[in-house]
Design a protein around this motif. Structure first.
Motif: not given
Length: 105
Positions: A2-21
């Motif tokens: 698996g892998a982890g993924l963090v998306l962050t916008s310029p104004d600070g909101w964050t989305l976090e994802y955990a990927l399972r292969f």
């Protein structure tokens, strides 16, 4: 795998994802899969300017053109990323130390 993924916008909101292969992945393959997942998500969010960070020297080197691809698997991942990056006005990938990437890992 698996892998982890963090998306962050310029104004600070964050989305976090955990990927399972559904397959066994090497560390490099997991890095590619995370990058592709992130690009796919932000493409659907209609993001136009993107800076991606990775702690994989290989992935960053291949995407930036600093390294030459030597393996067929890496060539396929690179081609996929090159196709996805066409959706963005600005796209760059930067290398970050693994300790600075702990949240995604």
């Amino acid at each position: 795998s698996g892998a982890g993924l963090v998306l962050t916008s310029p104004d600070g909101w964050t989305l976090e994802y955990a990927l399972r292969f559904g397959f066994k992945a090497t560390n490099n393959e997991a890095e590619w899969e995370a990058l592709i997942a992130g690009l796919t998500i932000v493409k659907h969010l209609e993001v136009q300017k993107l800076e991606a960070s990775s702690d994989s020297q290989l992935v960053v080197g291949l995407v930036s053109g600093e390294y030459e691809v030597r393996e067929d698997t890496m060539a396929k991942y690179l081609a996929h990323v090159q196709n996805l990056k066409l959706a963005f006005q600005i796209f760059q990938v930067v290398k970050v130390p693994r300790v600075e990437n702990a949240r995604a890992d």
